[in-house]
Design a protein around this motif. Structure first.
Motif, short mmCIF file in Angstrom:
data_model
loop_
_atom_site.label_atom_id
_atom_site.label_comp_id
_atom_site.label_asym_id
_atom_site.label_seq_id
_atom_site.Cartn_x
_atom_site.Cartn_y
_atom_site.Cartn_z
N HIS A 82 0.84 -1.20 0.00
CA HIS A 82 0.00 0.00 0.00
C HIS A 82 0.87 1.26 0.00
CE1 HIS A 82 -4.10 1.50 0.38
NE2 HIS A 82 -3.65 2.43 1.22
N SER A 83 1.95 1.22 0.76
CA SER A 83 2.85 2.36 0.82
C SER A 83 3.55 2.58 -0.52
CB SER A 83 3.89 2.15 1.92
OG SER A 83 4.85 3.18 1.93
N SER A 86 0.96 3.86 -3.07
CA SER A 86 0.52 5.21 -2.69
C SER A 86 1.54 6.25 -3.10
CB SER A 86 0.27 5.28 -1.18
OG SER A 86 -0.79 4.44 -0.79
N TYR A 90 0.62 9.25 -5.78
CA TYR A 90 0.30 10.40 -4.94
C TYR A 90 0.07 11.68 -5.74
CZ TYR A 90 0.75 13.79 -1.12
OH TYR A 90 0.53 14.81 -0.24
N LEU A 106 -5.27 11.46 0.99
CA LEU A 106 -5.05 10.07 1.39
C LEU A 106 -6.33 9.25 1.26
CD1 LEU A 106 -2.72 10.25 4.53
CD2 LEU A 106 -2.12 9.81 2.15
N GLN A 107 -7.47 9.85 1.55
CA GLN A 107 -8.73 9.13 1.42
C GLN A 107 -9.01 8.79 -0.04
OE1 GLN A 107 -10.80 7.89 3.96
NE2 GLN A 107 -11.49 6.80 2.13
N GLU A 110 -6.81 5.96 -0.97
CA GLU A 110 -7.36 4.74 -0.39
C GLU A 110 -8.49 4.19 -1.25
OE1 GLU A 110 -7.53 1.72 2.50
OE2 GLU A 110 -6.14 3.40 2.44
N ASP A 111 -9.40 5.06 -1.67
CA ASP A 111 -10.53 4.64 -2.51
C ASP A 111 -10.05 4.06 -3.83
OD1 ASP A 111 -12.18 5.52 -0.50
OD2 ASP A 111 -12.68 7.42 -1.48
N GLN A 114 -8.25 0.52 -3.40
CA GLN A 114 -9.15 -0.59 -3.13
C GLN A 114 -9.71 -1.16 -4.43
OE1 GLN A 114 -9.46 -2.12 -0.21
NE2 GLN A 114 -7.93 -0.61 0.47
#
Length: 370
Positions: A82-83, A86, A90, A106-107, A110-111, A114
């Motif tokens: 994930h890191s 991301s 970013y 960040l949200q 995250e969306d 997923q």
């Protein structure tokens, strides 16, 4: 190649994990099938004359990815992946010009991720010919899926005019484009790459070719292997030369972070960051044209067998600009002569030969990029 490769992979998985023999066998078979398919599809590997050797190299690379995620465990492996993803997406989710909170960005990431994880699971099912209901059940299968997801996200998708982009970035751009206006991405900025950091020397035009391909311009499945090897050796080179700050800067650049965030993470003001950047450029030039010139030029398809990346006409014109001693140096390097022997043939010291070769490579790079 497949049977012997599977057996070797099974032995490595049984040694490096506590997975059952059944799981080791099935994962080994899937890795071997993927590697065999890559070797068959890669023209570079087929031309190399060492398909078996490349097969084991690629299998070793995939094996180490799986074992790394396995050792991190279920939770740690997920966090690592994930890191990594991301950091890659970013800047493509929302541009720096948009006034949005760090938490909101960040949200969104995250969306996006997923949904991307669902896509990669479907891709694994499809490519490994697994049933539509397949999901990782053991830690080894989870590690296999996490490693596959990382490679899948970093795959190169060829665009128009010879450009390419990582698949996960293209997905992130599409996702961001579908967001409300306040979260839209400047797609032109994203596709154009990194902002110009100033400078007009060799280190701006030629260095950009090395740096950009390290970040995101691999053109062949085997480039991942060469890229990772160059990254590891460059970081080792920087550490051995007491340039740990340059190594930290390089690692952050690989994550494609904006300049402002790099400054914040390293605790530098713009002037200090610019000085560090120039120092890193200096050492990258030394690495690319002296310390590991063969590896870097092979990766850039600019080795001696390819006339240092020039067309036939450019190469002949370049040779016309060379002095007799330089032509002898080029010919000796093309033959693969040892540097010490070549220095004796030319009647110069080893350090003089290395300086002349550095200068000649630099001139060739300047000529190619004019």
């Amino acid at each position: 190649m497949t049977d012997s490769l599977v057996q070797w992979l099974v032995e490595q998985l049984q040694t490096g994990t506590r997975a059952s023999p059944k799981h080791c066998q099935t994962v080994a078979e899937r890795i071997a099938e993927e590697v065999t398919r890559t070797c068959e599809q890669s023209q570079r590997i087929q031309r190399s004359g060492d398909v078996l050797g490349w097969g084991y190299h690629l299998a070793q690379h995939r094996l180490q990815q799986v074992l790394q995620y396995y050792r991190r465990g279920s939770e740690g492996g997920r966090l690592d992946l994930h890191s990594t993803l991301s950091a890659i997406v970013y800047r493509y989710i929302t541009p720096p010009t948009v006034q949005s909170s760090y938490g909101a960005r960040l949200q969104l990431i995250e969306d996006f991720l997923q949904g991307f994880y669902v896509e990669t699971l479907n891709a694994l099912r499809r490519e490994a010919q697994l049933p539509p209901t397949y999901s990782p059940r053991s830690l080894l299968e989870l590690a296999e899926y996490l490693a596959f997801t990382e490679r899948y996200g970093k795959r190169r998708i060829h665009l128009n005019r010879g450009r390419s982009q990582q698949l996960v970035i293209l997905r992130a751009q599409t996702f961001a484009q579908q967001q409300p206006l306040e979260y839209s991405v400047d797609l032109q900025q994203a596709s154009d790459g990194k902002p110009n950091e100033g400078g007009s020397s060799w280190g701006e035009a030629s260095l950009a070719q090395v740096r950009d391909r390290m970040v995101d311009r691999a053109q062949d499945p085997t480039d991942d292997l060469l890229r990772n090897r160059i990254i590891e050796e460059l970081i080792t080179y920087l550490d051995e030369n007491d340039q740990s700050a340059c190594a930290d800067y390089f690692v952050l650049r690989l994550q494609d972070l904006p300049t402002g965030e790099i400054e914040a993470i390293l605790g530098l003001d713009p002037r200090q960051r610019d000085y560090l950047q120039q120092r890193f450029k200096y050492h990258l030039i030394r690495f690319a044209l002296s310390h590991r010139w063969e590896l870097v030029h092979q990766w850039l398809d600019a080795d001696l067998d390819r006339n240092l990346g020039m067309t036939t006409v450019e190469w002949e014109t370049f040779l016309d600009t060379c002095q007799p001693a330089e032509l002898s140096l080029l010919e000796g390097k093309r033959r693969g002569d040892d540097d010490q022997d070549l220095a004796q043939q030319l009647g110069i010291s080893l350090s003089q030969l290395q300086r002349r070769w550095f200068t000649l490579l630099k001139r060739a790079w300047d000529y190619r990029n004019d």
